[in-house]
Design a protein around this motif. Sequence first.
Motif, PDB file in Angstrom:
ATOM      1  N   GLY A 137       0.813  -1.173   0.000  1.00 33.01           N
ATOM      2  CA  GLY A 137       0.034   0.026   0.218  1.00 33.01           C
ATOM      3  C   GLY A 137       0.681   1.279  -0.099  1.00 33.01           C
ATOM      4  N   ASP A 138       0.643   2.077   0.760  1.00 36.44           N
ATOM      5  CA  ASP A 138       1.293   3.437   0.742  1.00 36.44           C
ATOM      6  C   ASP A 138       2.661   3.166   1.380  1.00 36.44           C
ATOM      7  OD1 ASP A 138       0.677   2.650   3.553  1.00 36.44           O
ATOM      8  OD2 ASP A 138       0.210   4.781   4.484  1.00 36.44           O
ATOM      9  N   LYS A 139       3.183   2.191   1.656  1.00 38.02           N
ATOM     10  CA  LYS A 139       4.666   1.791   2.329  1.00 38.02           C
ATOM     11  C   LYS A 139       5.272   1.079   1.299  1.00 38.02           C
ATOM     12  CE  LYS A 139       3.847   3.891   6.065  1.00 38.02           C
ATOM     13  NZ  LYS A 139       3.896   5.255   6.297  1.00 38.02           N
ATOM     14  N   ALA A 140       4.675   0.861  -0.042  1.00 41.92           N
ATOM     15  CA  ALA A 140       5.401   0.458  -1.099  1.00 41.92           C
ATOM     16  C   ALA A 140       6.876   0.873  -1.406  1.00 41.92           C
ATOM     17  CB  ALA A 140       4.669   0.740  -2.453  1.00 41.92           C
ATOM     18  N   SER A 141       7.109   1.936  -0.963  1.00 44.28           N
ATOM     19  CA  SER A 141       8.485   2.485  -1.075  1.00 44.28           C
ATOM     20  C   SER A 141       9.522   1.766  -0.452  1.00 44.28           C
ATOM     21  CB  SER A 141       8.294   4.151  -1.066  1.00 44.28           C
ATOM     22  OG  SER A 141       8.076   4.326   0.330  1.00 44.28           O
ATOM     23  N   ARG A 142       8.956   1.010   0.660  1.00 39.62           N
ATOM     24  CA  ARG A 142       9.844   0.227   1.423  1.00 39.62           C
ATOM     25  C   ARG A 142      10.452  -0.812   0.783  1.00 39.62           C
ATOM     26  NH1 ARG A 142       6.755   0.368   7.398  1.00 39.62           N
ATOM     27  NH2 ARG A 142       7.127   2.638   7.767  1.00 39.62           N
ATOM     28  N   GLY A 174      10.108  -8.903  11.128  1.00 41.20           N
ATOM     29  CA  GLY A 174       8.624  -8.725  11.447  1.00 41.20           C
ATOM     30  C   GLY A 174       8.146 -10.161  11.614  1.00 41.20           C
ATOM     31  N   TYR A 175       8.993 -11.182  11.931  1.00 43.45           N
ATOM     32  CA  TYR A 175       8.746 -12.417  12.379  1.00 43.45           C
ATOM     33  C   TYR A 175       9.763 -12.979  13.459  1.00 43.45           C
ATOM     34  CZ  TYR A 175       5.769 -12.399   8.052  1.00 43.45           C
ATOM     35  OH  TYR A 175       4.881 -12.198   7.123  1.00 43.45           O
ATOM     36  N   THR A 176       9.357 -13.951  14.158  1.00 43.09           N
ATOM     37  CA  THR A 176      10.070 -14.759  15.280  1.00 43.09           C
ATOM     38  C   THR A 176       9.748 -16.088  14.871  1.00 43.09           C
ATOM     39  OG1 THR A 176       8.163 -14.679  16.683  1.00 43.09           O
ATOM     40  CG2 THR A 176       9.842 -12.707  16.928  1.00 43.09           C
ATOM     41  N   LYS A 219       3.013  -3.872   7.066  1.00 40.52           N
ATOM     42  CA  LYS A 219       3.868  -2.998   6.375  1.00 40.52           C
ATOM     43  C   LYS A 219       5.178  -2.772   6.917  1.00 40.52           C
ATOM     44  CE  LYS A 219      -0.074  -0.877   4.386  1.00 40.52           C
ATOM     45  NZ  LYS A 219      -0.838   0.621   4.542  1.00 40.52           N
ATOM     46  N   ASP A 220       5.315  -3.544   8.144  1.00 47.11           N
ATOM     47  CA  ASP A 220       6.575  -3.642   8.949  1.00 47.11           C
ATOM     48  C   ASP A 220       7.420  -4.673   8.803  1.00 47.11           C
ATOM     49  OD1 ASP A 220       6.199  -0.875   9.819  1.00 47.11           O
ATOM     50  OD2 ASP A 220       5.028  -1.304  11.682  1.00 47.11           O
ATOM     51  N   ARG A 221       6.970  -5.587   7.789  1.00 45.46           N
ATOM     52  CA  ARG A 221       7.425  -6.734   7.766  1.00 45.46           C
ATOM     53  C   ARG A 221       8.397  -6.800   6.633  1.00 45.46           C
ATOM     54  NH1 ARG A 221       2.171 -10.310   9.247  1.00 45.46           N
ATOM     55  NH2 ARG A 221       1.611  -9.387  11.320  1.00 45.46           N
ATOM     56  N   ALA A 222       8.922  -8.075   6.252  1.00 48.63           N
ATOM     57  CA  ALA A 222       9.887  -8.349   5.132  1.00 48.63           C
ATOM     58  C   ALA A 222       9.905  -7.802   3.718  1.00 48.63           C
ATOM     59  CB  ALA A 222      10.375  -9.682   5.462  1.00 48.63           C
ATOM     60  N   GLY A 223       8.494  -7.841   3.366  1.00 47.27           N
ATOM     61  CA  GLY A 223       8.180  -7.443   2.220  1.00 47.27           C
ATOM     62  C   GLY A 223       7.089  -8.200   1.480  1.00 47.27           C
TER      63      GLY A 223
END
Length: 196
Positions: free
Chosen positions: A48-53, A157-159, A188-192
């Motif tokens: 979404g709006d964090k696609a630049s990540r 973003g994972y354990t 959106k705070d995860r690996a991709g």
Amino acid sequence: AMQDMLDTGLLAARAALVNTTALKNDVTAGATPSISHTNLLDTLAKFGDKASRVVCWVMHSRQFFDLAKQSIVDQIPDIASNVISAYNVQGFNRPFVVTDSASLINSSTYYVLGLAPGGIEIMQSEDQQIESEMVTGLEQLVMRIQGEYAYDVGVKGYTWDVANGAANPDATAIGTGSNWDASQTSDKDRAGVVLV
């Protein structure tokens, strides 16, 4: 050792992302081609709006070449000619990391990872040791070499679920998505993202 680390890191990220429905674009049931700029863009849209990540695409060479061929078939002005003249495939301003890692294939299914910074972390956890010795007494001299190494794999973003996956997992356990538990509330705070 380096190939093993790469394969394991990609397998871990693939398993975690495929197990997260909101980050997966599965086009296996769709019409061909399965790799296209449209499918890549739909995959990128999962952030979404964090696609630049998402800073790079990691894919098998088969997918890379299929995407290049599709660029020519699509006849998009300047893109098709750029592929033909400069061998430059467009990835929405993101570089391609092309590797024929077995971790990006399962039977005839290919996986394309769109990774965020720090999406995969591979950390050497012990000093690598290599020993060698000359073995005599045989018809010809033989050099025996033995080594060992250890490393940790992390997926942003994972354990790792030690209860399900064990403390020292093998590739089968690492490649099982349910062994990776989300540690971030927002996808959106995860690996991709992943294109299947």
